[in-house]
Write a protein that holds these residues in place. Structure first.
Motif: not given
Lengths: 209, 555
Positions: A111, A201, B505-507, B509
């Protein structure tokens, strides 16, 4: 001035360093030493579409050999854009590129990250059409399906190289302005600059993978 | 000696032509002979007066000029060398100028009717280009004028040392043996081994012959069996090796195809054999990019079989695990380097990590981005990172003193980078405000500063062996202990991360980021965090105690 981090990925000897050197120094070497680890370069461009916007690309050019993949999370940590490069005369290199796209989507999440698939060594096809081993339609279809930007270029002649960075610049810029507008609406105290820094991340892969 | 392994066998796979033919040694250029053709043109005993002369051939400075210099420079005094008086000049005649051109040497000038003949004045005594993006021809000559004299003075010192140790030079001016290890010899090595002797010296210091004696015939067997290997792993290595062969020192004359020559350069053929044999010999490593540069440089100084064993020694003894498939050795060494930066260059350390990362040792686990640049310093042992003469000086020390030299060098270079960045900031009047700009500044310095280290003395005399930097405590024992520590810490963190599970992973992060924040690291490392610090200080303490005891004993 906005600062975007961009990382180059792809199989060895597809021309990652040559693309960067064409972009940053506008030069080309027929024989370039293999990149070990990574090289860092930066280049500033003015967006054609948004005349008042200047972008500084912070570019990480990486070694292509398979085993360097374990270091890759360090490169794409906080990246805004990724150039995934293949060689239009080497079908295997497209397969590698696709696995990079997979990895990026899996580890980073698509995204925020702008991914651009780049077919290099177009000049070889111009001198000899039979040299082409990857059809432009196939790569284009794949890019569309995966929602990637796509370009075919020649680092040797320089054809198409500038456009990649223009387009990536525009995309990242538009994405960021849209985001910051949204976050401003959400009363975020964060500034645009802060937003441009992607959070780290999936750290577990960054050292122990 | 010239074993024909297999002649001209070609293999259709991947269109790659595999040729494992001819002998093991012809590819080795003799430094004195490599530019012989050039030397003949300037047989005059006079030292070139000007390198900016418009006549291209008459005044060029290549290694031939170094040979000349050996012949006529008499008054060289090494300010830094208190021992050993200058000797008489009798040995000038020992300098070999081979009357015949060795057939093994690629003579770039020959038979080039179509393309313009190469201008040798552009190449140094190893066949590398003098000029590059960071160094102009003028800068090169200005430095070389001084440094070549230094080399001559040093060679005389070495000749004296050998004479005193009762070691003779063989017919080809190269010593068969060097004196046993001593503080004096170490000092000599640090000041540079004569270029023509390097191969032999490295071989002895790295104990190459012992390795070879234990493995007689192994290299030949490996070569002989290469044609039978066609499994997937090997063919993958083979492919990458093929692609890298022509990307290894493309600017070096010995690695270039000569005009009108259809044969691949002998150097490239040797390089292929060494790398293929190695990937077969050590499947844990196979082929790792950067080994092409290690082997390539070795081939300029040693024959093929010795190059092979030196590569084995470098990748196992000096840089354990660094070239392995998982590259974990790279991460460990970069962790060690970061610990060293924290310890020895605290100001620079603050520029590259946040306080938080520094406090909880997160940097061992999540290496700072600067290590993306410094990793290659270790993988290629500075080949291509610093200019060639500086590289060679580092290699001299590496084979004599082992890998802690690489850490010391890295710290020295980082220190210079730090000074440059600081100086640039003063000029810019602190215009740099955000972290991104400052990162870019540092990354750029880290890449450009080493490339400009044309003069080895810059780091050797001024920085590396200065007590002020207190790098003296950083010995091999310390580095080895540090490596073990970082290795075990990283393993713990990995296990901990495995147990904690890899959350998808989630939105958002950022949340995940927090879960692997300071607490995570502290939990994982628990008591061990301070263990290392203790061991570091203990090491210092031990050293100073040892020194005190020595002093007392002397009294």
């Amino acid at each position: 001035m906005l600062q975007f981090k961009l990382v180059l990925l792809g199989d060895s000897s597809v021309g990652k360093s040559s693309i960067v050197h064409r972009f940053v120094k506008d030069s080309f070497d027929e024989f370039r030493e293999s990149t070990i680890g990574a090289a860092f370069l930066s280049q500033t461009v003015k967006l054609e579409k948004h005349q008042d916007v200047t972008i500084k690309f912070e570019i990480w050019d990486t070694a292509g050999q398979e085993r360097y993949k374990s270091l890759a999370p360090m490169y794409y940590r906080n990246a805004n854009a990724a150039l995934v490069v293949y060689d239009v005369t080497q079908p295997d290199s497209l397969v590698k590129a696709q696995s990079w796209v997979e990895e990026l989507k899996h580890k980073v999440g698509d995204q925020d990250l702008v991914i651009c698939l780049v077919g290099n060594k177009l000049d070889l096809c111009e001198t000899d059409a039979s040299a082409r081993q990857v059809d432009v339609e196939d790569a284009q279809a794949y890019s569309k399906e995966q929602k990637l930007l796509f370009h075919e270029v020649s680092a040797k002649t320089g054809a198409g190289v500038g456009q990649i960075f223009q387009e990536i610049g525009e995309h990242v810029y538009e994405r960021k302005t849209a985001e910051s507008a949204a976050s401003a609406a959400a009363q975020s105290r964060k500034t645009l600059n802060v937003e441009l820094q992607r959070p780290s991340t999936n750290d577990s892969t960054s050292c122990c993978a | 000696m010239d074993d024909i392994i297999s002649v001209g066998r070609s293999n259709g796979k991947n269109g790659v032509r595999m040729v494992y033919l001819s002998s093991k040694s012809p590819s080795v250029p003799n430094l004195n002979e490599a530019f012989y053709g050039d030397f003949r043109r300037r047989i005059s005993p006079e030292r070139p007066q000007s390198h900016l002369s418009p006549t291209p051939l008459a005044e060029e400075q290549t290694n031939a000029s170094l040979i000349d210099l050996y012949g006529d420079d008499e008054n060289g005094k090494d300010e830094n060398e208190p021992d050993d008086a200058e000797q008489e000049d009798g040995r000038n005649s020992e300098l070999p100028v081979s009357p015949t051109l060795s057939p093994s040497v690629t003579t770039p000038a020959q038979g080039s009717n179509e393309e313009a003949p190469k201008d040798f004045s552009q190449y140094d005594r190893y066949g590398f280009k003098k000029q590059n993006a960071h160094i102009t021809q003028e800068q090169y000559h200005e430095w070389w004028d001084e440094y070549s004299r230094y080399c001559i003075r040093r060679k005389r010192k070495w000749q004296d040392l050998l004479a005193k140790s009762g070691l003779a030079l063989s017919d080809n001016d190269i010593p068969d043996r060097f004196p046993p290890r001593s503080e004096k010899l170490k000092r000599y090595v640090r000041k540079g081994i004569p270029a023509e002797w390097r191969g032999q010296a490295w071989w002895q210091f790295a104990r190459g012959q012992e390795k070879l004696n234990r493995n007689k015939g192994v290299y030949d067997k490996l070569l002989a069996s290469l044609n039978d290997r066609n499994d997937k792993v090997f063919s993958r290595d083979l492919e990458v090796i093929e692609r890298d062969l022509h990307r290894t020192f493309p600017e070096n004359i010995h690695f270039q195809k000569q005009p009108n020559d259809n044969e691949e350069p002998l150097m490239i053929q040797s390089l292929r054999r060494v790398l293929l044999a190695f990937s077969d010999y050590n499947p844990k490593i196979g082929y790792c990019q950067s080994m092409n540069f290690l082997a390539g440089l070795l081939l300029l100084f040693l024959d093929e079989e010795k190059t092979f064993w030196m590569l084995v020694i470098i990748t196992s003894r000096y840089l354990p695990g660094v070239h392995n498939i998982n590259l974990e050795g790279v991460n460990i060494d970069q962790g060690v380097l970061m610990l060293c930066v924290k310890e020895y260059l605290p100001d620079f350390w603050q520029r590259i990590v946040t306080k938080e990362q520094s406090r909880n040792y997160e940097f061992l686990y999540k290496l700072p981005p600067i290590t993306l640049c410094t990793a290659s310093w270790f993988m290629s042992c500075f080949v291509g990172i610093v200019p060639i003469e500086t590289t060679l000086r580092i290699w001299d020390c590496l084979f004599y003193e082992e890998s802690h030299v690489l850490f010391k060098m890295s710290l020295s270079i980082l220190k210079i980078c730090d000074q440059e960045v600081a100086a640039a900031r003063r000029v810019m009047r602190n215009r740099v405000t955000n972290k991104d700009d400052s990162d870019i500044e540092i990354f750029q310095a880290i890449q450009s500063v080493p490339k400009k280290l044309l003069d080895p003395q810059t780091i050797f005399e001024r920085v590396i062996f200065k007590r002020r930097l207190s790098l003296n405590n950083l010995n091999q024992e310390e580095i080895d202990r540090c490596r073990r520590y970082v290795s075990s810490q990283r393993l713990k963190l990995k296990n901990y991360a495995d147990i904690m599970g890899d959350k998808p992973i989630t939105k958002d992060s950022t949340k995940r980021d927090i879960s692997i924040g300071p607490d995570f690291v502290e939990n994982a490392l628990s008591s061990e965090v301070y263990g290392f610090r203790r061991s570091l200080t203990t090491a210092h303490w031990n050293n100073s105690i040892k020194e005190k005891v020595r002093q007392i004993r002397r009294k």
